[in-house]
Design a protein around this motif. Structure first.
Motif, PDB file in Angstrom:
ATOM      1  N   TYR A 123      31.755  59.051   2.116  1.00  0.00           N
ATOM      2  CA  TYR A 123      30.457  59.380   2.677  1.00  0.00           C
ATOM      3  C   TYR A 123      29.714  58.106   3.065  1.00  0.00           C
ATOM      4  CZ  TYR A 123      25.647  61.205   2.595  1.00  0.00           C
ATOM      5  OH  TYR A 123      24.361  61.545   2.904  1.00  0.00           O
ATOM      6  N   ARG A 124      29.086  58.120   4.248  1.00  0.00           N
ATOM      7  CA  ARG A 124      28.372  56.929   4.728  1.00  0.00           C
ATOM      8  C   ARG A 124      27.038  57.341   5.352  1.00  0.00           C
ATOM      9  NH1 ARG A 124      30.503  51.525   6.538  1.00  0.00           N
ATOM     10  NH2 ARG A 124      28.580  50.346   6.627  1.00  0.00           N
ATOM     11  N   GLY A 125      26.235  58.095   4.617  1.00  0.00           N
ATOM     12  CA  GLY A 125      24.930  58.469   5.142  1.00  0.00           C
ATOM     13  C   GLY A 125      24.987  59.758   5.944  1.00  0.00           C
ATOM     14  N   GLU A 126      23.941  59.963   6.751  1.00  0.00           N
ATOM     15  CA  GLU A 126      23.846  61.198   7.531  1.00  0.00           C
ATOM     16  C   GLU A 126      23.193  60.925   8.873  1.00  0.00           C
ATOM     17  OE1 GLU A 126      21.708  63.224   4.479  1.00  0.00           O
ATOM     18  OE2 GLU A 126      19.760  62.652   5.273  1.00  0.00           O
ATOM     19  N   ILE A 127      23.483  61.810   9.832  1.00  0.00           N
ATOM     20  CA  ILE A 127      22.914  61.708  11.168  1.00  0.00           C
ATOM     21  C   ILE A 127      22.226  63.026  11.480  1.00  0.00           C
ATOM     22  CG2 ILE A 127      25.076  62.427  12.306  1.00  0.00           C
ATOM     23  CD1 ILE A 127      24.315  60.284  14.494  1.00  0.00           C
ATOM     24  N   LYS A 128      21.054  62.932  12.111  1.00  0.00           N
ATOM     25  CA  LYS A 128      20.250  64.119  12.400  1.00  0.00           C
ATOM     26  C   LYS A 128      20.352  64.435  13.890  1.00  0.00           C
ATOM     27  CE  LYS A 128      15.639  65.888  11.296  1.00  0.00           C
ATOM     28  NZ  LYS A 128      14.322  65.502  10.798  1.00  0.00           N
ATOM     29  N   VAL A 129      20.833  65.656  14.178  1.00  0.00           N
ATOM     30  CA  VAL A 129      21.123  66.051  15.554  1.00  0.00           C
ATOM     31  C   VAL A 129      20.703  67.494  15.783  1.00  0.00           C
ATOM     32  CG1 VAL A 129      22.980  66.348  17.264  1.00  0.00           C
ATOM     33  CG2 VAL A 129      23.116  64.497  15.610  1.00  0.00           C
ATOM     34  N   GLY A 130      20.111  67.771  16.943  1.00  0.00           N
ATOM     35  CA  GLY A 130      19.809  69.134  17.355  1.00  0.00           C
ATOM     36  C   GLY A 130      20.654  69.482  18.572  1.00  0.00           C
ATOM     37  N   LEU A 131      20.916  70.771  18.776  1.00  0.00           N
ATOM     38  CA  LEU A 131      21.763  71.212  19.880  1.00  0.00           C
ATOM     39  C   LEU A 131      21.152  72.404  20.589  1.00  0.00           C
ATOM     40  CD1 LEU A 131      25.108  71.190  17.911  1.00  0.00           C
ATOM     41  CD2 LEU A 131      24.492  69.562  19.667  1.00  0.00           C
ATOM     42  N   THR A 132      21.304  72.468  21.904  1.00  0.00           N
ATOM     43  CA  THR A 132      20.887  73.632  22.684  1.00  0.00           C
ATOM     44  C   THR A 132      21.968  73.924  23.711  1.00  0.00           C
ATOM     45  OG1 THR A 132      18.582  72.919  22.487  1.00  0.00           O
ATOM     46  CG2 THR A 132      19.049  74.624  24.114  1.00  0.00           C
ATOM     47  N   PHE A 133      22.340  75.205  23.847  1.00  0.00           N
ATOM     48  CA  PHE A 133      23.286  75.600  24.886  1.00  0.00           C
ATOM     49  C   PHE A 133      22.626  76.621  25.783  1.00  0.00           C
ATOM     50  CE2 PHE A 133      26.733  78.530  26.362  1.00  0.00           C
ATOM     51  CZ  PHE A 133      27.264  77.668  27.312  1.00  0.00           C
ATOM     52  N   THR A 134      22.613  76.337  27.089  1.00  0.00           N
ATOM     53  CA  THR A 134      22.036  77.244  28.073  1.00  0.00           C
ATOM     54  C   THR A 134      23.071  77.541  29.141  1.00  0.00           C
ATOM     55  OG1 THR A 134      19.911  76.156  27.701  1.00  0.00           O
ATOM     56  CG2 THR A 134      20.077  77.620  29.611  1.00  0.00           C
ATOM     57  N   PRO A 135      23.598  78.768  29.165  1.00  0.00           N
ATOM     58  CA  PRO A 135      24.556  79.118  30.222  1.00  0.00           C
ATOM     59  C   PRO A 135      23.845  79.194  31.569  1.00  0.00           C
ATOM     60  CG  PRO A 135      24.593  80.738  28.427  1.00  0.00           C
ATOM     61  CD  PRO A 135      23.413  79.849  28.208  1.00  0.00           C
ATOM     62  N   ARG A 136      24.530  78.783  32.618  1.00  0.00           N
ATOM     63  CA  ARG A 136      24.031  78.948  33.976  1.00  0.00           C
ATOM     64  C   ARG A 136      24.518  80.290  34.487  1.00  0.00           C
ATOM     65  NH1 ARG A 136      25.844  73.545  35.400  1.00  0.00           N
ATOM     66  NH2 ARG A 136      27.606  74.579  36.343  1.00  0.00           N
ATOM     67  N   VAL A 137      23.673  81.004  35.173  1.00  0.00           N
ATOM     68  CA  VAL A 137      24.070  82.282  35.735  1.00  0.00           C
ATOM     69  C   VAL A 137      24.711  82.013  37.094  1.00  0.00           C
ATOM     70  CG1 VAL A 137      23.269  84.523  36.539  1.00  0.00           C
ATOM     71  CG2 VAL A 137      22.203  83.464  34.540  1.00  0.00           C
ATOM     72  N   GLU A 138      25.971  82.390  37.203  1.00  0.00           N
ATOM     73  CA  GLU A 138      26.664  82.195  38.472  1.00  0.00           C
ATOM     74  C   GLU A 138      26.977  83.558  39.062  1.00  0.00           C
ATOM     75  OE1 GLU A 138      29.985  79.625  37.843  1.00  0.00           O
ATOM     76  OE2 GLU A 138      28.720  77.911  37.440  1.00  0.00           O
ATOM     77  N   GLN A 139      26.463  83.811  40.253  1.00  0.00           N
ATOM     78  CA  GLN A 139      26.651  85.106  40.909  1.00  0.00           C
ATOM     79  C   GLN A 139      27.998  85.139  41.628  1.00  0.00           C
ATOM     80  OE1 GLN A 139      24.581  87.650  40.618  1.00  0.00           O
ATOM     81  NE2 GLN A 139      23.107  86.501  39.434  1.00  0.00           N
ATOM     82  N   ASP A 140      28.652  86.270  41.550  1.00  0.00           N
ATOM     83  CA  ASP A 140      29.897  86.488  42.277  1.00  0.00           C
ATOM     84  C   ASP A 140      29.617  87.478  43.393  1.00  0.00           C
ATOM     85  OD1 ASP A 140      32.422  86.773  43.180  1.00  0.00           O
ATOM     86  OD2 ASP A 140      33.213  87.797  41.410  1.00  0.00           O
ATOM     87  N   TYR A 141      29.770  87.064  44.628  1.00  0.00           N
ATOM     88  CA  TYR A 141      29.482  87.920  45.778  1.00  0.00           C
ATOM     89  C   TYR A 141      30.748  88.511  46.383  1.00  0.00           C
ATOM     90  CZ  TYR A 141      24.836  85.929  45.554  1.00  0.00           C
ATOM     91  OH  TYR A 141      23.587  85.546  45.134  1.00  0.00           O
ATOM     92  N   GLY A 142      31.781  88.688  45.577  1.00  0.00           N
ATOM     93  CA  GLY A 142      32.985  89.338  46.078  1.00  0.00           C
ATOM     94  C   GLY A 142      33.720  88.536  47.136  1.00  0.00           C
ATOM     95  N   GLY A 143      33.671  87.226  47.061  1.00  0.00           N
ATOM     96  CA  GLY A 143      34.424  86.386  47.968  1.00  0.00           C
ATOM     97  C   GLY A 143      33.725  86.072  49.277  1.00  0.00           C
ATOM     98  N   GLN A 144      32.576  86.667  49.564  1.00  0.00           N
ATOM     99  CA  GLN A 144      31.865  86.387  50.802  1.00  0.00           C
ATOM    100  C   GLN A 144      31.166  85.028  50.701  1.00  0.00           C
ATOM    101  OE1 GLN A 144      29.140  89.551  51.572  1.00  0.00           O
ATOM    102  NE2 GLN A 144      30.741  91.069  51.907  1.00  0.00           N
ATOM    103  N   THR A 145      31.123  84.327  51.792  1.00  0.00           N
ATOM    104  CA  THR A 145      30.453  83.045  51.832  1.00  0.00           C
ATOM    105  C   THR A 145      29.137  83.198  52.573  1.00  0.00           C
ATOM    106  OG1 THR A 145      32.594  81.934  51.885  1.00  0.00           O
ATOM    107  CG2 THR A 145      30.662  80.621  52.489  1.00  0.00           C
ATOM    108  N   PHE A 146      28.046  82.891  51.918  1.00  0.00           N
ATOM    109  CA  PHE A 146      26.737  82.976  52.569  1.00  0.00           C
ATOM    110  C   PHE A 146      26.315  81.579  53.007  1.00  0.00           C
ATOM    111  CE2 PHE A 146      25.826  87.326  51.943  1.00  0.00           C
ATOM    112  CZ  PHE A 146      26.540  87.691  50.795  1.00  0.00           C
ATOM    113  N   GLY A 147      25.693  81.532  54.176  1.00  0.00           N
ATOM    114  CA  GLY A 147      25.265  80.233  54.702  1.00  0.00           C
ATOM    115  C   GLY A 147      26.383  79.511  55.422  1.00  0.00           C
ATOM    116  N   GLY A 148      27.601  80.096  55.419  1.00  0.00           N
ATOM    117  CA  GLY A 148      28.732  79.479  56.115  1.00  0.00           C
ATOM    118  C   GLY A 148      29.065  80.286  57.360  1.00  0.00           C
TER     119      GLY A 148
END
Length: 156
Positions: A123-148
């Motif tokens: 043992y060599r002491g301790e480290i203090k750490v916080g964590l956050t996970f935020t998923p990104r919402v990725e839309q699936d448009y059925g293979g269509q390309t918009f803006g192209g």
């Protein structure tokens, strides 16, 4: 599969033990997660009780490839004239956090203390750490390309 941002809030460490004889050690942390690596600033002259208060972001997938859902925090001592000294490391298992984030839209672990261990598992002491996970919402448009050019079949 959810892709998102895993934020590591590196707060501080305590009781690391000083490796330098004549000066106080200058600790920094190398964080690794699934092939990604980030490095904290060097806590100059802060010895065995450094404070960083820095945030780092990793790309995370859940469920992803492989079973290694660990963030490894390697604590090093910056030396000017010799190679940096390895102080110890802490490992944080984040699979449950990622799963909770996917389920709830975000997940947070407030800063907790994790044991720092040396190469010989002492043992060599301790480290203090916080964590956050935020998923990104990725839309699936059925293979269509918009803006192209594949917007509609009317222009043929």
């Amino acid at each position: 599969m959810a892709v998102g941002l895993l934020e590591v809030n590196l707060v501080s460490a305590k009781g690391l033990g000083d490796t330098d004889l004549f000066t106080r050690m200058d600790p920094y942390v190398v964080m690794q997660y699934k092939g990604q690596e980030k490095k904290s600033s060097v806590a100059r002259e802060q010895g065995s009780n450094p404070e960083w208060n820095e945030k780092f972001t990793f790309r995370a997938e859940y469920p992803g490839s492989g079973e290694q859902y660990n963030i490894t925090l390697k604590i090093m001592d910056k030396d000017t004239f010799t190679s940096d000294d390895y102080i110890g490391q802490a490992t944080i298992y984040v699979k449950d956090l990622l799963a909770q984030g996917v389920q709830n839209g975000t997940a947070e672990l407030h800063p907790l203390k994790y044991s720092v261990v040396r190469a010989d598992n002492t043992y060599r002491g301790e480290i203090k750490v916080g964590l956050t996970f935020t998923p990104r919402v990725e839309q699936d448009y059925g293979g269509q390309t918009f803006g192209g050019w594949k917007h509609s079949a009317a222009h043929q």
